[in-house]
Design a protein around this motif. Sequence first.
Motif, short mmCIF file in Angstrom:
data_model
loop_
_atom_site.label_atom_id
_atom_site.label_comp_id
_atom_site.label_asym_id
_atom_site.label_seq_id
_atom_site.Cartn_x
_atom_site.Cartn_y
_atom_site.Cartn_z
N LEU A 160 0.84 -1.21 0.00
CA LEU A 160 0.00 0.00 0.00
C LEU A 160 0.87 1.25 0.00
O LEU A 160 0.61 2.21 -0.74
CB LEU A 160 -0.93 -0.01 1.22
N MET A 182 -6.81 -0.92 -3.04
CA MET A 182 -5.97 -0.42 -1.96
C MET A 182 -6.82 0.04 -0.78
O MET A 182 -6.53 -0.27 0.38
CB MET A 182 -5.07 0.71 -2.47
N ARG A 183 -7.86 0.77 -1.09
CA ARG A 183 -8.75 1.27 -0.03
C ARG A 183 -9.43 0.11 0.70
O ARG A 183 -9.53 0.10 1.94
CB ARG A 183 -9.79 2.22 -0.63
N SER A 186 -6.96 -1.55 3.10
CA SER A 186 -6.16 -0.63 3.92
C SER A 186 -5.84 -1.19 5.30
O SER A 186 -4.79 -0.89 5.87
CB SER A 186 -6.88 0.72 4.05
N LYS A 187 -6.72 -2.01 5.83
CA LYS A 187 -6.50 -2.56 7.17
C LYS A 187 -5.26 -3.45 7.24
O LYS A 187 -4.70 -3.68 8.32
CB LYS A 187 -7.72 -3.35 7.63
N LEU A 217 -2.48 8.77 0.68
CA LEU A 217 -2.63 7.75 1.72
C LEU A 217 -3.87 8.00 2.57
O LEU A 217 -4.54 7.06 3.00
CB LEU A 217 -1.38 7.70 2.60
N LEU A 220 -6.92 6.95 0.70
CA LEU A 220 -6.99 5.49 0.61
C LEU A 220 -7.27 4.84 1.96
O LEU A 220 -7.26 3.61 2.08
CB LEU A 220 -5.68 4.94 0.02
N ASP A 221 -7.47 5.65 3.00
CA ASP A 221 -7.79 5.16 4.35
C ASP A 221 -6.61 4.42 4.97
O ASP A 221 -6.79 3.52 5.80
CB ASP A 221 -9.02 4.26 4.31
N VAL A 222 -5.40 4.79 4.54
CA VAL A 222 -4.19 4.14 5.05
C VAL A 222 -3.52 4.98 6.13
O VAL A 222 -3.06 4.46 7.14
CB VAL A 222 -3.19 3.86 3.91
N ARG A 225 -4.47 4.65 9.73
CA ARG A 225 -4.11 3.36 10.32
C ARG A 225 -2.64 3.32 10.71
O ARG A 225 -2.23 2.52 11.54
CB ARG A 225 -4.46 2.23 9.34
#
Length: 231
Positions: A160, A182-183, A186-187, A217, A220-222, A225
């Motif tokens: 990611l 990717m989204r 993301s977890k 990022l 992409l909800d990264v 996290r």
Amino acid sequence: MLLNTNEQEILGMLAKFFDASQSEDFIVGGFVRDSFLNAPSRDIDIATTQNPEVIGPQIAKLIGGRSFVLNPEHHITRISYRDDTGHIWDIDLTQITDSIAENLSQRDFTINAMAIPIAHCDEQNWSDIVVDPQNGLTDLSNNTLRCLNKHVFEQDGLRLLRGVRLAHKLNLRIEPVTANNMRASSKNIELVSAERLRDEFLYIMSSKATRSQLEILDRLDVLCRIIPELT
């Protein structure tokens, strides 16, 4: 495609070694990608039907480098070599267990899933001899970053970050399906070891366009996290 003098020299030494065997041997991954972009590279990945742990020391002796097992689980052997200009080269050897097509299918992005037969690496036009089952050369020409499938980010969440960094480095557009994958995955960044995550994140933080990469990022909800305090 233009190889510089050092690249020609080291590829010539590698071709000389593998020419004496009856194995199937390919230059794969980032070196192939960068060569098509006429971008210098000092990291070479080689996929071979020979045992990397056996031939690693042999190649190291031939070129004047040193060899060590980098990843015993995945049978990766690295050769570290210093050229006449003082630059360090890393040559990673992995074993082909089935076919080169199967080997390439295990990679992350199409532009990294191309291979050049070492026996023909001295040819001028690599586009005539490239093994490219995922159409990576077309994506590279179209400035597109495309993942091989939706599972690549499940297999290694660090992809990611690498995907975003690679897109910035090569001025690529992350195509919509890849961005959605990717989204959705993301977890998986939370499963990456702290050491690997730190190293990759520092690459991004030390670049000239940190803000734009962090914004991607975030979309992409990264990012949240990696830095939960941002939520």
